[in-house]
Scaffold this motif. Structure first.
Motif, PDB file in Angstrom:
ATOM      1  N   ASP A 122       0.867  -1.181   0.000  1.00  0.00           N
ATOM      2  CA  ASP A 122       0.000   0.000   0.000  1.00  0.00           C
ATOM      3  C   ASP A 122       0.904   1.233   0.000  1.00  0.00           C
ATOM      4  O   ASP A 122       1.510   1.563   1.017  1.00  0.00           O
ATOM      5  CB  ASP A 122      -0.886  -0.008   1.241  1.00  0.00           C
ATOM      6  CG  ASP A 122      -1.832   1.198   1.293  1.00  0.00           C
ATOM      7  OD1 ASP A 122      -1.661   2.127   0.490  1.00  0.00           O
ATOM      8  OD2 ASP A 122      -2.725   1.198   2.160  1.00  0.00           O
ATOM      9  N   PRO A 123       0.996   1.933  -1.136  1.00  0.00           N
ATOM     10  CA  PRO A 123       1.918   3.065  -1.224  1.00  0.00           C
ATOM     11  C   PRO A 123       1.287   4.399  -0.810  1.00  0.00           C
ATOM     12  O   PRO A 123       1.792   5.465  -1.188  1.00  0.00           O
ATOM     13  CB  PRO A 123       2.293   3.072  -2.697  1.00  0.00           C
ATOM     14  CG  PRO A 123       1.037   2.619  -3.378  1.00  0.00           C
ATOM     15  CD  PRO A 123       0.370   1.651  -2.450  1.00  0.00           C
ATOM     16  N   SER A 124       0.195   4.348  -0.053  1.00  0.00           N
ATOM     17  CA  SER A 124      -0.443   5.590   0.379  1.00  0.00           C
ATOM     18  C   SER A 124       0.561   6.463   1.127  1.00  0.00           C
ATOM     19  O   SER A 124       1.251   5.993   2.041  1.00  0.00           O
ATOM     20  CB  SER A 124      -1.625   5.285   1.307  1.00  0.00           C
ATOM     21  OG  SER A 124      -2.594   4.496   0.654  1.00  0.00           O
ATOM     22  N   GLY A 125       0.649   7.714   0.728  1.00  0.00           N
ATOM     23  CA  GLY A 125       1.580   8.630   1.373  1.00  0.00           C
ATOM     24  C   GLY A 125       3.024   8.395   1.002  1.00  0.00           C
ATOM     25  O   GLY A 125       3.935   8.925   1.656  1.00  0.00           O
ATOM     26  N   GLN A 126       3.271   7.568  -0.033  1.00  0.00           N
ATOM     27  CA  GLN A 126       4.633   7.247  -0.463  1.00  0.00           C
ATOM     28  C   GLN A 126       4.732   7.346  -1.969  1.00  0.00           C
ATOM     29  O   GLN A 126       3.731   7.414  -2.679  1.00  0.00           O
ATOM     30  CB  GLN A 126       5.009   5.813  -0.051  1.00  0.00           C
ATOM     31  CG  GLN A 126       5.030   5.522   1.422  1.00  0.00           C
ATOM     32  CD  GLN A 126       5.303   4.043   1.675  1.00  0.00           C
ATOM     33  OE1 GLN A 126       5.025   3.200   0.834  1.00  0.00           O
ATOM     34  NE2 GLN A 126       5.865   3.758   2.845  1.00  0.00           N
ATOM     35  N   GLU A 160       0.615   5.791  -9.482  1.00  0.00           N
ATOM     36  CA  GLU A 160       0.967   4.436  -9.889  1.00  0.00           C
ATOM     37  C   GLU A 160       2.226   4.426 -10.749  1.00  0.00           C
ATOM     38  O   GLU A 160       3.123   3.590 -10.560  1.00  0.00           O
ATOM     39  CB  GLU A 160      -0.195   3.805 -10.661  1.00  0.00           C
ATOM     40  CG  GLU A 160       0.129   2.428 -11.217  1.00  0.00           C
ATOM     41  CD  GLU A 160      -0.967   1.881 -12.113  1.00  0.00           C
ATOM     42  OE1 GLU A 160      -0.664   0.989 -12.935  1.00  0.00           O
ATOM     43  OE2 GLU A 160      -2.121   2.346 -12.012  1.00  0.00           O
ATOM     44  N   ASP A 161       2.316   5.363 -11.695  1.00  0.00           N
ATOM     45  CA  ASP A 161       3.456   5.408 -12.609  1.00  0.00           C
ATOM     46  C   ASP A 161       4.765   5.641 -11.856  1.00  0.00           C
ATOM     47  O   ASP A 161       5.775   4.973 -12.128  1.00  0.00           O
ATOM     48  CB  ASP A 161       3.242   6.503 -13.645  1.00  0.00           C
ATOM     49  CG  ASP A 161       4.384   6.571 -14.648  1.00  0.00           C
ATOM     50  OD1 ASP A 161       4.576   5.598 -15.403  1.00  0.00           O
ATOM     51  OD2 ASP A 161       5.096   7.600 -14.659  1.00  0.00           O
ATOM     52  N   VAL A 162       4.759   6.563 -10.898  1.00  0.00           N
ATOM     53  CA  VAL A 162       5.979   6.852 -10.139  1.00  0.00           C
ATOM     54  C   VAL A 162       6.423   5.616  -9.344  1.00  0.00           C
ATOM     55  O   VAL A 162       7.611   5.259  -9.338  1.00  0.00           O
ATOM     56  CB  VAL A 162       5.750   8.057  -9.194  1.00  0.00           C
ATOM     57  CG1 VAL A 162       6.939   8.239  -8.254  1.00  0.00           C
ATOM     58  CG2 VAL A 162       5.501   9.320  -9.987  1.00  0.00           C
ATOM     59  N   VAL A 163       5.476   4.965  -8.702  1.00  0.00           N
ATOM     60  CA  VAL A 163       5.822   3.795  -7.885  1.00  0.00           C
ATOM     61  C   VAL A 163       6.274   2.640  -8.777  1.00  0.00           C
ATOM     62  O   VAL A 163       7.259   1.943  -8.475  1.00  0.00           O
ATOM     63  CB  VAL A 163       4.630   3.374  -7.001  1.00  0.00           C
ATOM     64  CG1 VAL A 163       4.988   2.128  -6.189  1.00  0.00           C
ATOM     65  CG2 VAL A 163       4.227   4.500  -6.067  1.00  0.00           C
ATOM     66  N   ARG A 164       5.587   2.433  -9.879  1.00  0.00           N
ATOM     67  CA  ARG A 164       5.978   1.366 -10.814  1.00  0.00           C
ATOM     68  C   ARG A 164       7.413   1.564 -11.318  1.00  0.00           C
ATOM     69  O   ARG A 164       8.192   0.612 -11.396  1.00  0.00           O
ATOM     70  CB  ARG A 164       5.029   1.332 -12.006  1.00  0.00           C
ATOM     71  CG  ARG A 164       3.781   0.496 -11.828  1.00  0.00           C
ATOM     72  CD  ARG A 164       2.994   0.472 -13.127  1.00  0.00           C
ATOM     73  NE  ARG A 164       1.792  -0.311 -13.066  1.00  0.00           N
ATOM     74  CZ  ARG A 164       1.713  -1.612 -13.360  1.00  0.00           C
ATOM     75  NH1 ARG A 164       2.819  -2.256 -13.720  1.00  0.00           N
ATOM     76  NH2 ARG A 164       0.574  -2.253 -13.300  1.00  0.00           N
ATOM     77  N   ARG A 165       7.736   2.789 -11.693  1.00  0.00           N
ATOM     78  CA  ARG A 165       9.088   3.063 -12.206  1.00  0.00           C
ATOM     79  C   ARG A 165      10.143   2.730 -11.153  1.00  0.00           C
ATOM     80  O   ARG A 165      11.185   2.133 -11.469  1.00  0.00           O
ATOM     81  CB  ARG A 165       9.200   4.530 -12.618  1.00  0.00           C
ATOM     82  CG  ARG A 165       8.463   4.883 -13.900  1.00  0.00           C
ATOM     83  CD  ARG A 165       8.499   6.385 -14.149  1.00  0.00           C
ATOM     84  NE  ARG A 165       7.760   6.764 -15.332  1.00  0.00           N
ATOM     85  CZ  ARG A 165       8.278   6.836 -16.561  1.00  0.00           C
ATOM     86  NH1 ARG A 165       9.572   6.544 -16.741  1.00  0.00           N
ATOM     87  NH2 ARG A 165       7.538   7.189 -17.585  1.00  0.00           N
ATOM     88  N   ALA A 166       9.879   3.099  -9.908  1.00  0.00           N
ATOM     89  CA  ALA A 166      10.847   2.821  -8.845  1.00  0.00           C
ATOM     90  C   ALA A 166      11.005   1.319  -8.621  1.00  0.00           C
ATOM     91  O   ALA A 166      12.122   0.819  -8.433  1.00  0.00           O
ATOM     92  CB  ALA A 166      10.413   3.509  -7.559  1.00  0.00           C
ATOM     93  N   LEU A 167       9.902   0.588  -8.657  1.00  0.00           N
ATOM     94  CA  LEU A 167       9.968  -0.862  -8.483  1.00  0.00           C
ATOM     95  C   LEU A 167      10.683  -1.517  -9.659  1.00  0.00           C
ATOM     96  O   LEU A 167      11.493  -2.444  -9.474  1.00  0.00           O
ATOM     97  CB  LEU A 167       8.559  -1.433  -8.309  1.00  0.00           C
ATOM     98  CG  LEU A 167       7.908  -1.173  -6.947  1.00  0.00           C
ATOM     99  CD1 LEU A 167       6.403  -1.352  -7.019  1.00  0.00           C
ATOM    100  CD2 LEU A 167       8.496  -2.127  -5.896  1.00  0.00           C
ATOM    101  N   ASN A 168      10.411  -1.074 -10.861  1.00  0.00           N
ATOM    102  CA  ASN A 168      11.099  -1.617 -12.038  1.00  0.00           C
ATOM    103  C   ASN A 168      12.602  -1.357 -11.954  1.00  0.00           C
ATOM    104  O   ASN A 168      13.423  -2.222 -12.294  1.00  0.00           O
ATOM    105  CB  ASN A 168      10.533  -1.007 -13.319  1.00  0.00           C
ATOM    106  CG  ASN A 168       9.142  -1.527 -13.642  1.00  0.00           C
ATOM    107  OD1 ASN A 168       8.774  -2.627 -13.244  1.00  0.00           O
ATOM    108  ND2 ASN A 168       8.349  -0.733 -14.367  1.00  0.00           N
ATOM    109  N   ASP A 169      12.983  -0.159 -11.499  1.00  0.00           N
ATOM    110  CA  ASP A 169      14.406   0.154 -11.348  1.00  0.00           C
ATOM    111  C   ASP A 169      15.073  -0.747 -10.314  1.00  0.00           C
ATOM    112  O   ASP A 169      16.277  -1.032 -10.411  1.00  0.00           O
ATOM    113  CB  ASP A 169      14.587   1.623 -10.928  1.00  0.00           C
ATOM    114  CG  ASP A 169      14.263   2.595 -12.065  1.00  0.00           C
ATOM    115  OD1 ASP A 169      14.175   2.135 -13.224  1.00  0.00           O
ATOM    116  OD2 ASP A 169      14.087   3.794 -11.775  1.00  0.00           O
TER     117      ASP A 169
END
Length: 436
Positions: A122-126, A160-169
């Motif tokens: 849950d990336p709420s607030g992150q 979602e896009d910001v979190v996805r990019r970080a996870l992919n990296d």
């Protein structure tokens, strides 16, 4: 050959149960046989699993159970296409001291079975910090393998896009992202989720969860991430002695907290189980040789229990000649009185001197190791029983003989010893297993 997967998260309340139910129902809708398990001592979630899959679910617990018992229990997944183990709390959360085969952490089960972990984040607030948390969980313990992540409660497509990019990296697969969706929220009360059997619309709720998750999660990719699993034959079964040959079991909305594997073990050992409902003013089967009152929510039904004269007199008559045992809520009902949340004192069955109050709330939570100082149904003096305690009631009086010497998982002595009077016994912990 079944495919095995563990559903876990960094913490409680992130959405593990909802995702587990949704995946199970979505795959079942595709014609797959899905088997669920619950890692840890939660006795509510297995009923939700059964509602989603049509197959009985049981608990597996590394603190209370040895590897042989766990292997025996997960063996029921042999004929399934997909096997899901839902974790409890965070992935590595267990107790400080090791139990029979681990600390009770979900990671123990993942490593023991060789199943990869699907994380619910849950990336709420992150934003990028969510990837740091996932990477930390991936790298924390050798032997625990991360399959990937499903994001839950994302705020917007940009989030979602910001979190996805970080996870992919970070090299972590993202199988999907779920927007906030209030329609699939599971109702809760003080001991966790409102039980599946109390929710008339649970099937529709699970169907909606499955539809929603199938829309936002790549189910095929999740399934490919699961490990092909060839179950090893268990050297032994549960090694459980039933409390009697014919067990009268209280079973209704006030008495429902009993581990499914215990009931199965009793039946496997040849015991017959007859259920009765104290809330319907039913007495235990007169032909039974032992009566067992599980935990549940007697504090929500104390007035009804106090008014049900047939149940109370029938139980007292039963206890004149045969053993009666109560766990947690069942123990409270065997006592003299129970004070509810509104401060109203209700007379209980009086088989024990225990008096409890739900008005004076204090959480009691944790594993318990009990050495019996007196016999109880199915177990003799000196038996070492492993269980789990979770309630908010306070003891007002307990004048009877202590049943056991009880320690928590760290070895500290616990004041809630259980008690015995005549043929009646009770404990605040729910029995999971006996030390071999």
């Amino acid at each position: 050959m079944p495919a095995g997967l563990v559903i876990s998260a960094p913490a409680s309340g992130v959405g593990k149960t909802t995702l587990t139910l949704a995946l199970a129902r979505a795959w079942r809708n595709r014609g797959l046989n899905v088997q669920c398990f619950k890692s840890g001592p939660d006795y509510i979630d297995p009923a939700f699993h059964a509602a989603a899959t049509g197959r009985a679910s049981v608990n597996v617990d590394s603190w209370a159970m040895d590897r042989g018992t766990i292997a025996h229990l997960v063996g029921r997944g042999t004929d399934a296409d997909v096997v899901l183990a839902e974790g409890s709390m965070g992935l590595f959360d267990g107790v400080a001291a090791r139990g029979v085969s681990g600390t009770g952490a979900t990671a123990d089960i993942a490593e023991m079975l060789g199943w990869p972990v699907l994380l619910v984040i849950d990336p709420s607030g992150q934003a990028q910090t969510a990837a740091a948390i996932a990477a930390g969980l991936r790298d924390y313990r050798a032997g625990v393998r991360l399959a990937g992540v499903v994001l839950n409660r994302v705020a917007s497509p940009r989030h979602e896009d910001v979190v996805r990019r970080a996870l992919n990296d970070a090299g972590i697969a993202v199988f999907g992202a779920l927007p906030r969706h209030a329609e699939i929220s599971l109702p809760k009360r003080h001991l966790g989720l409102v039980q599946a059997e109390e929710q008339a619309e649970i099937g529709k709720l699970i169907d909606e969860a499955a539809r929603f998750v199938a829309e936002h999660v790549d189910l095929d990719a999740v399934l490919r991430s699961a490990a092909s699993w060839s179950p090893q034959p268990a050297a032994s079964g549960m090694n459980v002695t039933p409390p009697g040959q014919h067990i009268a079991l209280a079973r209704d909305a006030a008495f429902s907290f009993i581990y499914p594997h215990m009931l199965e073990a009793w039946r496997a050992a040849g015991a017959e189980i007859s259920t009765f409902s104290p809330l319907a003013d039913e007495a235990p089967d007169a032909s039974a040789d032992v009566c067992w009152l599980p935990g549940g929510y007697p504090e929500l039904h104390a007035g009804t229990i106090a008014a049900n004269a047939r149940f109370r007199s029938g139980l007292r008559a039963f206890a004149d000649t045969r053993p009666v045992h109560g766990e947690c809520g069942g123990y409270m009902v065997l006592g003299t009185a129970l004070t509810d949340a509104d401060g109203i004192r209700h007379e209980m069955t009086g088989l024990l001197g225990l008096e409890t109050s739900f008005a004076k709330r204090r959480m009691h939570l944790g594993y318990r190791l009990a050495a019996l100082a007196a016999p109880m149904p199915g177990h003799q003096v000196g038996a070492r029983l492993r269980g789990h305690e979770f309630h908010y009631s306070t003891i007002i009086a307990q004048p009877d003989t202590p049943l056991a010497v009880v320690h928590d998982a760290t070895g500290a002595v616990i004041a809630e010893t259980g008690s015995r009077r005549g043929l009646a016994t009770g404990t605040f912990f729910h029995l999971i297993a006996e030390d071999r």
